[in-house]
Write a protein that holds these residues in place. Structure first.
Motif, mmCIF file in Angstrom:
data_model
loop_
_atom_site.group_PDB
_atom_site.id
_atom_site.type_symbol
_atom_site.label_atom_id
_atom_site.label_comp_id
_atom_site.label_asym_id
_atom_site.label_seq_id
_atom_site.Cartn_x
_atom_site.Cartn_y
_atom_site.Cartn_z
ATOM 1 N N LEU A 80 0.739 -1.168 -0.004
ATOM 2 C CA LEU A 80 0.195 0.022 -0.084
ATOM 3 C C LEU A 80 0.798 1.125 0.127
ATOM 4 O O LEU A 80 0.564 2.321 0.431
ATOM 5 N N VAL A 83 -0.766 4.707 -1.189
ATOM 6 C CA VAL A 83 -1.747 5.437 -0.128
ATOM 7 C C VAL A 83 -0.686 6.277 0.810
ATOM 8 O O VAL A 83 -0.926 7.081 1.279
ATOM 9 N N TRP A 84 0.394 5.316 1.253
ATOM 10 C CA TRP A 84 1.275 5.894 2.174
ATOM 11 C C TRP A 84 2.012 7.208 1.746
ATOM 12 O O TRP A 84 2.300 8.059 2.416
ATOM 13 N N ILE A 164 -3.741 1.158 6.528
ATOM 14 C CA ILE A 164 -3.947 2.331 5.923
ATOM 15 C C ILE A 164 -4.232 3.568 6.763
ATOM 16 O O ILE A 164 -4.680 3.352 7.801
ATOM 17 N N ALA A 362 -7.435 -0.573 -1.130
ATOM 18 C CA ALA A 362 -6.758 0.567 -0.422
ATOM 19 C C ALA A 362 -6.770 1.576 -1.771
ATOM 20 O O ALA A 362 -7.025 3.042 -1.494
ATOM 21 N N LEU A 363 -6.434 1.349 -2.955
ATOM 22 C CA LEU A 363 -6.280 2.166 -3.776
ATOM 23 C C LEU A 363 -7.718 2.520 -4.358
ATOM 24 O O LEU A 363 -7.784 3.872 -4.867
ATOM 25 N N LEU A 366 -8.342 5.317 -2.122
ATOM 26 C CA LEU A 366 -7.482 6.494 -2.356
ATOM 27 C C LEU A 366 -8.156 7.403 -3.184
ATOM 28 O O LEU A 366 -7.704 8.615 -3.375
#
Length: 385
Positions: A80, A83-84, A164, A362-363, A366
């Motif tokens: 991820l 995201v970070w 996340i 997660a994407l 985002l």
């Protein structure tokens, strides 16, 4: 008509006056010359000092603010990382550092990460980690050892590779640093029989605690974990998980599994150590990382609740994130305690992070405004509220 005598006297007086004027003129010139020499000498003396001060002002960076060390425990890469990346871009004051524990030999380079923040951030003394073994808490200690080298790291935040962030960097930084305590999910473990009597008297049962491994430690508490030479060896000897089939390594399946003691080290170690040291008054006794423990996800009742729910693409909706952010209290049944979450003395949401999310999930989040990773989104959300 002046007499010769009077004229001679006047002439002498005139010459004397001119001589005095000349002497005064030379005195003034001499004094001016002395002042010029003094000023020049002073300039020659102070100029190197001025240059040194000017050079130091150019070299010396601005006053460094305390940093949060983000400590990632990963299998290999950080799935991820994008995201970070968006999260860390919210800091312009160098208020964080990153350390990643991956399998030995794994490198975070331009092939294995798309975020510049993670380039070469793997630690070089990592070990092979097995879930449910003391190697997990050993990896945590190694991460802390590396992060403590930087004297500006004041808080130490553990994260998994499936975590996340839920808010932008500035909000997260202020929430953590304003508390003045460690955030450690810790409660008396009275329902499960994970305490091994063999630990007594080194670790008495009254100090036995359970909680999430995703803690935030102050520098003082991080140093205590690293310097521990009493509790950690006891965990290595007497805190081990059951030998379930899916965890077979070189260990044979026991003849009587029901009689085997079961203990998950990373869910007890930090909590028990700090209780043993009498430091629970210095803790905010809750985690900042949300996990959903789905007890119905396993067909085998003996294995239910061992792992938190994994959020996949179809689960990743703004409603999910809003529901996590809406949590403002945590109930601890074994202690008959309800922890109401606060920040800066005011009621607040409980969680700053959440897990476990797949990369597609997660994407997807985002690409929505649900995570509010930019400062602009955070301000707009506050105005709407």
């Amino acid at each position: 008509m002046l007499s010769p005598k009077l004229g001679s006297q006047l002439e002498r007086m005139k010459r004397r006056s001119n001589s005095m004027k000349l002497r005064h003129r030379w005195k003034r010139k001499f004094i001016v010359l002395l002042l010029l020499v003094f000023c020049f000498a002073t300039f020659l003396f102070l100029e190197p000092e001025y240059s040194k001060i000017k050079m130091m002002s150019l070299i010396t960076p601005p006053l460094q603010k305390p940093k949060i060390a983000f400590l990632f425990i990963a299998r290999n890469r950080i799935p991820l990382d994008i995201v970070w990346d968006a999260f860390f871009q919210g800091d312009v004051e160098n208020r964080f550092s990153i350390y990643v524990h991956s399998r030995p030999g794994f490198l975070l380079n331009r092939v294995t990460t798309r975020s510049s923040f993670f380039l070469n951030r793997q630690i070089n003394d990592s070990i092979q980690v097995d879930w449910g073994e003391a190697t997990m808490i050993q990896a945590e200690r190694i991460l802390l050892q590396n992060a403590l080298v930087d004297p500006f790291n004041e808080w130490f935040l553990f994260l998994s590779d499936s975590c996340i962030p839920l808010y932008n960097f500035s909000y997260t930084y202020d929430y953590i640093t304003s508390a003045g305590t460690s955030f450690v999910d810790s409660f008396a473990d009275t329902k499960e029989s994970r305490y091994n009597p063999k630990m007594n008297p080194v670790i008495p049962v009254d100090n036995w605690r359970k909680g999430s491994q995703w803690v935030v430690l102050t520098r003082k508490h991080a140093r205590i974990v690293v310097e521990d030479e009493t509790v950690f060896p006891m965990f290595q000897l007497h805190c081990q998980r059951k030998s379930l089939p899916e965890f077979w390594r070189n260990r044979p399946f026991p003849t009587n599994p029901s009689a085997e003691h079961n203990c998950i080290p990373d869910e007890h170690y930090v909590q028990t150590l700090l209780a043993q040291k009498g430091l629970e008054s210095e803790l905010t006794r809750r985690s900042l990382t949300h996990s959903s423990w789905d007890v119905s996800s396993s067909r085998d009742p003996k294995r239910r609740g061992w792992h938190p729910m994994t959020y996949k693409l179809g689960d990743a909706t703004p409603d999910l994130i809003r529901s996590i952010k809406a949590i403002d209290n945590i109930n601890y049944e074994t202690e008959y305690r309800r922890e109401w979450c606060t920040s800066k003395g005011k009621p607040s949401q409980c969680f700053l992070f959440a897990r476990k999310f797949t990369r597609p999930a997660a994407l997807r989040l985002l690409n929505t405004s649900a995570l509010e990773l930019s400062n602009k989104q955070q301000v707009e959300s506050a105005i709407e509220a």
